[in-house]
Design an enzyme around this catalytic site. Structure first.
Site, PDB file in Angstrom:
ATOM      1  N   GLY A  47       0.813  -1.207   0.000  1.00  0.00           N
ATOM      2  CA  GLY A  47       0.000   0.000   0.000  1.00  0.00           C
ATOM      3  C   GLY A  47       0.847   1.258   0.000  1.00  0.00           C
ATOM      4  O   GLY A  47       2.016   1.226   0.369  1.00  0.00           O
ATOM      5  N   GLN A  52       3.148   9.947   0.865  1.00  0.00           N
ATOM      6  CA  GLN A  52       4.408   9.248   0.643  1.00  0.00           C
ATOM      7  C   GLN A  52       4.992   9.527  -0.736  1.00  0.00           C
ATOM      8  O   GLN A  52       6.169   9.277  -0.970  1.00  0.00           O
ATOM      9  CB  GLN A  52       4.230   7.738   0.816  1.00  0.00           C
ATOM     10  CG  GLN A  52       3.967   7.308   2.228  1.00  0.00           C
ATOM     11  CD  GLN A  52       3.901   5.806   2.311  1.00  0.00           C
ATOM     12  OE1 GLN A  52       2.858   5.205   2.066  1.00  0.00           O
ATOM     13  NE2 GLN A  52       5.015   5.161   2.641  1.00  0.00           N
ATOM     14  N   CYS A  97       7.733   0.088   6.391  1.00  0.00           N
ATOM     15  CA  CYS A  97       7.149   1.171   5.599  1.00  0.00           C
ATOM     16  C   CYS A  97       8.143   1.607   4.533  1.00  0.00           C
ATOM     17  O   CYS A  97       9.337   1.710   4.811  1.00  0.00           O
ATOM     18  CB  CYS A  97       6.823   2.349   6.516  1.00  0.00           C
ATOM     19  SG  CYS A  97       6.055   3.753   5.706  1.00  0.00           S
ATOM     20  N   LEU A  98       7.624   1.874   3.365  1.00  0.00           N
ATOM     21  CA  LEU A  98       8.459   2.310   2.242  1.00  0.00           C
ATOM     22  C   LEU A  98       9.213   3.597   2.586  1.00  0.00           C
ATOM     23  O   LEU A  98      10.297   3.843   2.085  1.00  0.00           O
ATOM     24  CB  LEU A  98       7.527   2.570   1.047  1.00  0.00           C
ATOM     25  CG  LEU A  98       7.995   2.281  -0.352  1.00  0.00           C
ATOM     26  CD1 LEU A  98       8.573   0.885  -0.455  1.00  0.00           C
ATOM     27  CD2 LEU A  98       6.868   2.476  -1.324  1.00  0.00           C
ATOM     28  N   HIS A 139      -2.532   1.489   9.168  1.00  0.00           N
ATOM     29  CA  HIS A 139      -1.219   2.064   8.841  1.00  0.00           C
ATOM     30  C   HIS A 139      -1.388   3.203   7.837  1.00  0.00           C
ATOM     31  O   HIS A 139      -0.815   4.280   7.975  1.00  0.00           O
ATOM     32  CB  HIS A 139      -0.342   0.951   8.276  1.00  0.00           C
ATOM     33  CG  HIS A 139       1.047   1.354   7.920  1.00  0.00           C
ATOM     34  ND1 HIS A 139       2.177   0.906   8.573  1.00  0.00           N
ATOM     35  CD2 HIS A 139       1.517   2.182   6.941  1.00  0.00           C
ATOM     36  CE1 HIS A 139       3.248   1.414   8.015  1.00  0.00           C
ATOM     37  NE2 HIS A 139       2.886   2.192   7.039  1.00  0.00           N
ATOM     38  N   GLU A 140      -2.241   2.977   6.811  1.00  0.00           N
ATOM     39  CA  GLU A 140      -2.495   3.991   5.791  1.00  0.00           C
ATOM     40  C   GLU A 140      -3.217   5.204   6.369  1.00  0.00           C
ATOM     41  O   GLU A 140      -2.874   6.345   6.078  1.00  0.00           O
ATOM     42  CB  GLU A 140      -3.360   3.409   4.666  1.00  0.00           C
ATOM     43  CG  GLU A 140      -2.742   2.346   3.838  1.00  0.00           C
ATOM     44  CD  GLU A 140      -1.432   2.763   3.256  1.00  0.00           C
ATOM     45  OE1 GLU A 140      -0.592   1.874   3.072  1.00  0.00           O
ATOM     46  OE2 GLU A 140      -1.223   3.965   3.036  1.00  0.00           O
ATOM     47  N   HIS A 143      -0.933   7.521   8.036  1.00  0.00           N
ATOM     48  CA  HIS A 143      -0.144   8.372   7.136  1.00  0.00           C
ATOM     49  C   HIS A 143      -0.881   9.669   6.820  1.00  0.00           C
ATOM     50  O   HIS A 143      -0.265  10.718   6.674  1.00  0.00           O
ATOM     51  CB  HIS A 143       0.127   7.642   5.811  1.00  0.00           C
ATOM     52  CG  HIS A 143       1.373   6.823   5.796  1.00  0.00           C
ATOM     53  ND1 HIS A 143       2.631   7.359   6.015  1.00  0.00           N
ATOM     54  CD2 HIS A 143       1.571   5.500   5.580  1.00  0.00           C
ATOM     55  CE1 HIS A 143       3.543   6.397   5.917  1.00  0.00           C
ATOM     56  NE2 HIS A 143       2.935   5.270   5.659  1.00  0.00           N
TER      57      HIS A 143
HETATM   58 ZN   LIG Z   1       3.873   3.411   5.532  1.00  0.00          ZN
END
Ligand SMILES: [Zn+2]
Length: 172
Positions: A47, A52, A97-98, A139-140, A143
């Site tokens: 995701g 991000q 996380c990216l 998690h999203e 963000h």
């Molecule tokens: Zn993340």
């Protein structure tokens, strides 16, 4: 469609409280397509949230079927102005996380969630998620309020670990 560079912590856009999308138009759908391509281009990423990739807007895409196959999930999801309307249970999971490529963290999340939002066509949708999809949803959502998993670990000393394998457990 394009693969976009992912911002890395502590880039200020990752800490921004994102603003609501006012209109689900072609521009928004183009950004969602780019986010989707960027997600699929990142090994085992399930995701990505708009901040991000540099857009402080309340939207994200996710697809946990990359990790757990088709069972118990909706596959590719794109949600605009999502709101958590229900949550139950608790579970601690190791998240990555990216935007924080070198660390993983143990985070407590709800087991089941219901999230309401708009799809890219502007229709209202309500998603009931469990398991990995429920964790990725939370998690999203975080963000979109500038919260990353490192802000959710109960102890930085014991709950944050350095990532050994780059493909280790990447969550959105
Ligand atoms: Zn993340």
């Amino acid at each position: 469609m394009a693969v976009l560079p992912a911002l890395k912590y502590p880039h200020p856009t990752l800490r921004a409280k994102c603003t609501a999308v006012l209109e689900t138009n072609e521009e928004i759908r183009r950004i969602i397509n780019d986010m989707t391509e960027t997600m699929y281009a990142s090994p085992s990423c399930v995701g990505i949230a708009a901040p991000q990739v540099g857009y402080p807007l309340r939207m994200f895409v996710m697809d946990v079927s990359r990790k757990i196959g088709q069972k118990k999930n909706h596959g590719l999801l794109a949600l605009i102005n999502p709101v958590l309307v229900y949550s139950e249970g608790e579970k601690i999971t190791r998240e990555g996380c990216l935007s924080i490529p070198d660390f993983l963290g143990n985070v407590k999340r709800a087991r089941r969630v219901i999230v309401k939002g708009l799809n890219p066509e502007g229709w209202e949708v309500e998603i009931l998620s469990t398991g990995l999809e429920a964790i990725a949803m939370q998690h999203e959502l975080d963000h979109l309020d500038g919260v990353l998993f490192i802000h959710r670990v109960s102890s930085l000393g014991t709950d944050l670990v350095r990532r050994k394998n780059p493909l280790d457990n990447i969550l959105p």
